[in-house]
Design an enzyme around this catalytic site. Sequence first.
Site, PDB file in Angstrom:
ATOM      1  N   SER A 284      40.618  42.319  42.585  1.00 48.53           N
ATOM      2  CA  SER A 284      39.559  43.209  42.089  1.00 48.53           C
ATOM      3  C   SER A 284      39.777  44.586  42.688  1.00 48.53           C
ATOM      4  O   SER A 284      40.454  44.726  43.704  1.00 48.53           O
ATOM      5  CB  SER A 284      38.187  42.687  42.526  1.00 48.53           C
ATOM      6  OG  SER A 284      37.939  43.016  43.886  1.00 48.53           O
ATOM      7  N   ASP A 285      39.200  45.604  42.094  1.00 49.08           N
ATOM      8  CA  ASP A 285      39.163  46.876  42.809  1.00 49.08           C
ATOM      9  C   ASP A 285      38.091  46.756  43.904  1.00 49.08           C
ATOM     10  O   ASP A 285      37.342  45.778  43.961  1.00 49.08           O
ATOM     11  CB  ASP A 285      38.901  48.050  41.850  1.00 49.08           C
ATOM     12  CG  ASP A 285      39.403  49.376  42.450  1.00 49.08           C
ATOM     13  OD1 ASP A 285      39.626  49.432  43.687  1.00 49.08           O
ATOM     14  OD2 ASP A 285      39.577  50.367  41.704  1.00 49.08           O
ATOM     15  N   TYR A 286      38.052  47.749  44.748  1.00 50.03           N
ATOM     16  CA  TYR A 286      37.200  47.761  45.944  1.00 50.03           C
ATOM     17  C   TYR A 286      35.731  47.436  45.589  1.00 50.03           C
ATOM     18  O   TYR A 286      35.065  48.235  44.928  1.00 50.03           O
ATOM     19  CB  TYR A 286      37.275  49.168  46.532  1.00 50.03           C
ATOM     20  CG  TYR A 286      37.074  49.280  48.021  1.00 50.03           C
ATOM     21  CD1 TYR A 286      38.159  49.403  48.885  1.00 50.03           C
ATOM     22  CD2 TYR A 286      35.800  49.298  48.564  1.00 50.03           C
ATOM     23  CE1 TYR A 286      37.979  49.547  50.245  1.00 50.03           C
ATOM     24  CE2 TYR A 286      35.619  49.434  49.929  1.00 50.03           C
ATOM     25  CZ  TYR A 286      36.715  49.556  50.762  1.00 50.03           C
ATOM     26  OH  TYR A 286      36.533  49.702  52.116  1.00 50.03           O
ATOM     27  N   THR A 287      35.260  46.293  45.983  1.00 48.47           N
ATOM     28  CA  THR A 287      33.890  45.807  45.704  1.00 48.47           C
ATOM     29  C   THR A 287      33.534  45.718  44.211  1.00 48.47           C
ATOM     30  O   THR A 287      32.353  45.638  43.865  1.00 48.47           O
ATOM     31  CB  THR A 287      32.789  46.642  46.425  1.00 48.47           C
ATOM     32  OG1 THR A 287      32.833  47.997  45.948  1.00 48.47           O
ATOM     33  CG2 THR A 287      32.937  46.653  47.929  1.00 48.47           C
ATOM     34  N   SER A 288      34.535  45.720  43.349  1.00 50.07           N
ATOM     35  CA  SER A 288      34.175  45.696  41.921  1.00 50.07           C
ATOM     36  C   SER A 288      33.601  44.348  41.495  1.00 50.07           C
ATOM     37  O   SER A 288      32.965  44.264  40.443  1.00 50.07           O
ATOM     38  CB  SER A 288      35.349  46.117  41.027  1.00 50.07           C
ATOM     39  OG  SER A 288      36.351  45.139  40.992  1.00 50.07           O
TER      40      SER A 288
END
Length: 737
Positions: A284-288
Amino acid sequence: MQRRRRTWIGALLLGLVLTPASAGQRSGPDVERRIDDLISKMTLEEKLGQLQMLDGLAEGNERPEHADLIRKGLLGATLNIRGVERTNALQKIAVEQSRLKIPMLFAFDVIHGYRTIFPVPLGEAASWDPEAAERSAAIAADEASAVGLKWTFAPMVDIARDPRWGRIVEGAGEDTYLGSVFARARVRGFQGDDPAAPNRVVACAKHWVAYGAAEAGRDYNTTDVSERTLRDVYFPPFKATVDAGVGTFMSAFNDLNGVPASGNHWSLTEVLRNEWKFDGIVVSDYTSVEELINHGIAADGRDAARVALSAGVDMEMVSTNYNKYGAGLVKDGGLTMQQIDEAVRRILRIKFRLGLFDRPYADPAREATALLTPEHVAAAREIAARSFVLLKNDRSVLPLDKNVRSVAVVGPLADDAASAIGSWAGDGRPQDAVTPLAGIRAKIGEAKVTYVKGCDVEGDATDEIAKAVDAAKAADATVLVVGEAGGMTGEASSRASIDLPGRQLELAKAVVATGKPVAVVLMNGRPLTIEWLAGNAPALLETWFGGSQHGNAVADVLFGDVNPGGKLPVTFPRAVGQVPIYYNHLNTGRPSDPKNKYSSKYLDVAWTPLYPFGYGLSYTTFELSDLKLEAERIRTTDSVRASVEVRNSGSRAGDEVVQLYVRDLVASVSRPVKQLVGFKRVTLGPGESRRLDFTVAPEQLGFTGRDMKFVVEPGAFLLTAATSSDGGIEKRFEVVP
Ligand code: BGC
């Protein structure tokens, strides 16, 4: 027969030498069995641990809790932790003290260099030289792996048609074909033939998908893109990375047609896994994952974990919902163990493919010698100069004469080392970077150079403008360095105005008004609206953020040691209101016609760009002639073979980028007025000519049809050979069934 046999035996022996340590043990049925075996031994908590990536602290440090998590098998990967001492110490805990001895994976954003910084990716794409991109990525991989990293979050292959979006700087610009060629080159550079090699890292294609289509150019904003445009414009650079063997993908922040990219089963599983057969990791992207709650498609963290994992996100970056809620979800049927196992399998597969089970540690000796080597620095200088684009050069103001008596260097970016390396500059340091001022001083000697800052990049102070004017008046020539600060593009750096910020235009007007020869050096990570400069400055050189050697490369080009040959990888608008503006638009039912009010245009601004995609000048001139087609009638399964003559018609050696475009004149779906299908950058001596051959694959003539299936339709096509997306010489050809 004899000879053939000897060759065969030789090949076998070579195979025996190479196979055991390389491909043999890192992929294939044996490895899949080892993965099955490991999975069968893992507790659910250990499985969820493999699905977790956590961030380090500042300066590459780990967090206090990491060692313990690794020891318990509860952490599979980190980002930002680097430095061999740290990564090897954590790796030792993983492979010696954890129950199943599964190695860690250390990631970092190595975007355009680790310590030796190359031009920002948009700038490097302006070189139209994929070999340069492969080389810089290989050097970046060499340096990154030397500090214990094995995974880079690059290349970013998002098509971007909106210069307000700050992340346009991280990709290869607006074009699908150029973007795909650079995507492939960068993956090859990072991973080489074998990402397990000690000097390579695994690449990550990001941000899947359509992140660059953010509405109004505002970062993280909504995207709404038709399936056809996704398939024909946004997908191909990602597909090119899959074809090049990319090991990992990152799921994007944006919502896409109502379904967030990090919870989108269609893009993550149906397209990426099922259609394209990608078998690597999606992180995932950062905290996505957690942000699925804000998107309004998950009620809480538990729901977010369920949605993301079942959509096809294998690893959760920074937020911890898989970990917190995974066991509960399996227990009550929200997720199956099979789904968890599948994600674990993909992560272990990449760890095997990277050779981490056999060779988990980085070599500490390399860290001391691999960074910022003279070879890397020389490559950075050469590639930076190749990325510069000469936009204007009236009365041959450039190149400047090295024997000039005095030069005034003016402008807030002339001595800004932090901006020279741009955003996402890895562990690049401003103190290693050469500014334009330093480069010019080194080239012609300090004594000849006067420097006046003139104004700030942003802000309103104007008191130095008069001093800058005096310096320009007193000097034989002036170099005015203006643009954006390095941090004004990149993540969360969208701008609603893309004019020169602060009082820089005022400074430029005052300096140009002296009537002395003025060369404007632009530093920026996006197209800017610079109509006044284009109309009034005698010379304009686009230099982006060139990296550690920016200033030396600027001096090389300004003083003619290097003849600029880059071309714009993105359209420069006249006014921000024209955005999105891109060369491969559709014709519309009422194409712009200055004589017809009711045609597609503006009342207040011309509809054309300020500088088109593919545009760029040289200190010499080139002519194209005699475009030839091998056949004027081909079948839908045939390639187009064409050739064109290019001649350096000036008096200096130089580079031209010959570009080939096609237009499908009549089809079942409206097709772009032009589409890049090939290009070659060549160096020719004065008066020299060369015939260049191009092969356009049949797929390059096709598109996503009305039924959403790919099709090459018979009919008439137009082929154009040109030196920019505007103009050129044409030939028609026919495609028959
Ligand atoms: C960015 C990614 C980056 C990640 C890790 C995110 O904010 O969108 O491009 O790779 O952070 O640093």
